[in-house]
Design a protein around this motif. Sequence first.
Motif, PDB file in Angstrom:
ATOM      1  N   THR A  26       6.969   0.332   1.429  1.00  0.00           N
ATOM      2  CA  THR A  26       6.883  -1.144   1.163  1.00  0.00           C
ATOM      3  C   THR A  26       4.966  -0.225   2.052  1.00  0.00           C
ATOM      4  O   THR A  26       4.823   0.937   2.016  1.00  0.00           O
ATOM      5  CB  THR A  26       6.735  -2.371   3.404  1.00  0.00           C
ATOM      6  OG1 THR A  26       6.902  -0.984   3.747  1.00  0.00           O
ATOM      7  CG2 THR A  26       8.354  -2.357   2.577  1.00  0.00           C
ATOM      8  N   VAL A  64       1.531  -8.789  10.380  1.00  0.00           N
ATOM      9  CA  VAL A  64       2.259  -9.696  10.142  1.00  0.00           C
ATOM     10  C   VAL A  64       3.300 -10.189   9.455  1.00  0.00           C
ATOM     11  O   VAL A  64       4.355 -10.427   9.751  1.00  0.00           O
ATOM     12  CB  VAL A  64       1.106 -11.253   8.817  1.00  0.00           C
ATOM     13  CG1 VAL A  64       1.582 -12.439   9.371  1.00  0.00           C
ATOM     14  CG2 VAL A  64      -0.279 -11.133  10.407  1.00  0.00           C
ATOM     15  N   SER A  65       3.520  -9.599   8.255  1.00  0.00           N
ATOM     16  CA  SER A  65       4.037  -8.621   6.732  1.00  0.00           C
ATOM     17  C   SER A  65       3.431  -7.687   6.005  1.00  0.00           C
ATOM     18  O   SER A  65       2.456  -7.006   7.012  1.00  0.00           O
ATOM     19  CB  SER A  65       4.064 -10.564   6.114  1.00  0.00           C
ATOM     20  OG  SER A  65       2.710 -10.274   4.796  1.00  0.00           O
ATOM     21  N   SER A  66       4.294  -7.832   4.670  1.00  0.00           N
ATOM     22  CA  SER A  66       3.983  -6.974   4.139  1.00  0.00           C
ATOM     23  C   SER A  66       3.971  -6.901   2.612  1.00  0.00           C
ATOM     24  O   SER A  66       3.928  -7.877   2.305  1.00  0.00           O
ATOM     25  CB  SER A  66       5.664  -5.089   4.320  1.00  0.00           C
ATOM     26  OG  SER A  66       5.321  -4.583   3.649  1.00  0.00           O
ATOM     27  N   GLN A  68       4.442  -5.019  -0.724  1.00  0.00           N
ATOM     28  CA  GLN A  68       5.501  -4.001  -1.942  1.00  0.00           C
ATOM     29  C   GLN A  68       4.821  -3.380  -3.353  1.00  0.00           C
ATOM     30  O   GLN A  68       3.569  -3.999  -3.118  1.00  0.00           O
ATOM     31  CB  GLN A  68       6.600  -5.201  -2.833  1.00  0.00           C
ATOM     32  CG  GLN A  68       7.192  -5.379  -1.633  1.00  0.00           C
ATOM     33  CD  GLN A  68       8.020  -5.058  -0.551  1.00  0.00           C
ATOM     34  OE1 GLN A  68       8.787  -3.756  -1.059  1.00  0.00           O
ATOM     35  NE2 GLN A  68       7.910  -5.839   0.612  1.00  0.00           N
ATOM     36  N   ASP A  71       2.384  -5.622  -5.510  1.00  0.00           N
ATOM     37  CA  ASP A  71       1.633  -6.467  -5.296  1.00  0.00           C
ATOM     38  C   ASP A  71       0.570  -6.295  -5.337  1.00  0.00           C
ATOM     39  O   ASP A  71      -0.475  -5.045  -5.295  1.00  0.00           O
ATOM     40  CB  ASP A  71       2.011  -6.562  -3.738  1.00  0.00           C
ATOM     41  CG  ASP A  71       2.941  -7.172  -3.451  1.00  0.00           C
ATOM     42  OD1 ASP A  71       3.929  -7.453  -4.638  1.00  0.00           O
ATOM     43  OD2 ASP A  71       3.891  -7.342  -2.458  1.00  0.00           O
ATOM     44  N   ARG A  94      -4.196  -9.855   2.919  1.00  0.00           N
ATOM     45  CA  ARG A  94      -3.190 -11.284   1.982  1.00  0.00           C
ATOM     46  C   ARG A  94      -2.685 -10.835   1.009  1.00  0.00           C
ATOM     47  O   ARG A  94      -3.643  -9.826   0.119  1.00  0.00           O
ATOM     48  CB  ARG A  94      -4.581 -12.820   2.429  1.00  0.00           C
ATOM     49  CG  ARG A  94      -4.758 -12.967   1.601  1.00  0.00           C
ATOM     50  CD  ARG A  94      -5.788 -14.807   1.443  1.00  0.00           C
ATOM     51  NE  ARG A  94      -6.739 -14.896   0.406  1.00  0.00           N
ATOM     52  CZ  ARG A  94      -7.016 -16.061   0.266  1.00  0.00           C
ATOM     53  NH1 ARG A  94      -6.867 -16.541   1.373  1.00  0.00           N
ATOM     54  NH2 ARG A  94      -8.517 -16.383  -0.728  1.00  0.00           N
ATOM     55  N   ASN A  95      -2.353 -10.835   0.720  1.00  0.00           N
ATOM     56  CA  ASN A  95      -1.144 -11.644  -0.234  1.00  0.00           C
ATOM     57  C   ASN A  95      -1.934 -12.279  -1.740  1.00  0.00           C
ATOM     58  O   ASN A  95      -2.231 -12.907  -1.306  1.00  0.00           O
ATOM     59  CB  ASN A  95      -0.021 -11.730  -0.893  1.00  0.00           C
ATOM     60  CG  ASN A  95       0.729 -10.671  -1.764  1.00  0.00           C
ATOM     61  OD1 ASN A  95       0.614 -11.682  -3.336  1.00  0.00           O
ATOM     62  ND2 ASN A  95       2.408 -10.281  -1.910  1.00  0.00           N
ATOM     63  N   THR A  98       0.541 -14.749  -3.640  1.00  0.00           N
ATOM     64  CA  THR A  98       1.259 -15.849  -1.747  1.00  0.00           C
ATOM     65  C   THR A  98      -0.084 -16.778  -1.015  1.00  0.00           C
ATOM     66  O   THR A  98       1.097 -17.314  -0.338  1.00  0.00           O
ATOM     67  CB  THR A  98       2.190 -15.315  -1.470  1.00  0.00           C
ATOM     68  OG1 THR A  98       1.973 -14.158  -0.528  1.00  0.00           O
ATOM     69  CG2 THR A  98       3.609 -14.502  -2.782  1.00  0.00           C
ATOM     70  N   GLN A 100      -0.184 -14.759   1.649  1.00  0.00           N
ATOM     71  CA  GLN A 100       0.600 -14.479   2.943  1.00  0.00           C
ATOM     72  C   GLN A 100      -0.555 -13.762   3.154  1.00  0.00           C
ATOM     73  O   GLN A 100      -0.192 -12.797   3.159  1.00  0.00           O
ATOM     74  CB  GLN A 100       1.808 -14.124   2.056  1.00  0.00           C
ATOM     75  CG  GLN A 100       2.660 -13.846   3.743  1.00  0.00           C
ATOM     76  CD  GLN A 100       4.150 -13.382   4.348  1.00  0.00           C
ATOM     77  OE1 GLN A 100       4.420 -13.137   2.350  1.00  0.00           O
ATOM     78  NE2 GLN A 100       5.159 -13.541   4.496  1.00  0.00           N
ATOM     79  N   SER A 101      -0.241 -14.110   4.501  1.00  0.00           N
ATOM     80  CA  SER A 101      -1.419 -13.134   5.518  1.00  0.00           C
ATOM     81  C   SER A 101      -0.541 -11.814   5.716  1.00  0.00           C
ATOM     82  O   SER A 101       0.610 -11.973   5.824  1.00  0.00           O
ATOM     83  CB  SER A 101      -1.873 -12.990   6.903  1.00  0.00           C
ATOM     84  OG  SER A 101      -2.523 -12.707   8.207  1.00  0.00           O
ATOM     85  N   ILE A 102      -1.093 -10.385   5.921  1.00  0.00           N
ATOM     86  CA  ILE A 102      -1.083  -9.040   5.863  1.00  0.00           C
ATOM     87  C   ILE A 102      -0.822  -8.736   7.204  1.00  0.00           C
ATOM     88  O   ILE A 102      -0.312  -7.964   8.071  1.00  0.00           O
ATOM     89  CB  ILE A 102      -0.557  -8.355   4.173  1.00  0.00           C
ATOM     90  CG1 ILE A 102      -0.163  -9.034   3.386  1.00  0.00           C
ATOM     91  CG2 ILE A 102       0.479  -6.630   4.650  1.00  0.00           C
ATOM     92  CD1 ILE A 102      -1.030  -8.533   1.975  1.00  0.00           C
TER      93      ILE A 102
END
Length: 147
Positions: A26, A64-66, A68, A71, A94-95, A98, A100-102
Amino acid sequence: MTPDDDEITFRTRKWIKPEDLNANGTLFGGSLLRWIDEEAAIYVMIQLGNERVVTKFISEINFVSSAQQGDVVEMGLRATAFGRTSMTMRAEVRNLFTRQSILTIEKMVFVNLGPDGRPTPHGYTDITYERDRVPERLRVAGSPTQW
């Protein structure tokens, strides 16, 4: 068009490649932090009209998230305060697809330096959306005053 006072503007994007990955496959946090620090420094240079700025402080970093390989992430910054010799901002990554916060960073402080390498007052109290603070000596001859 100018963003709302609390809105982060996402402008810089990075494509996650194999060399950006950690042993888990990741996004390596160190790569992400390097990108944020560089983007934040450029943002501060434009806001303060000085290429001599340094990172003074970075608050808690919340992963917050990862992400790949393959991405696309986008980085957003927002000035939150101007000190006499400093500027404070917050950051989010963020992504792109999506949303989505990273990662989030609530506080990053940069200090404006003079030619002697010491903190020096910058004289600004608000964000600019024009690029007119970039010193004339750094502009290409014949280029417009706004990039």
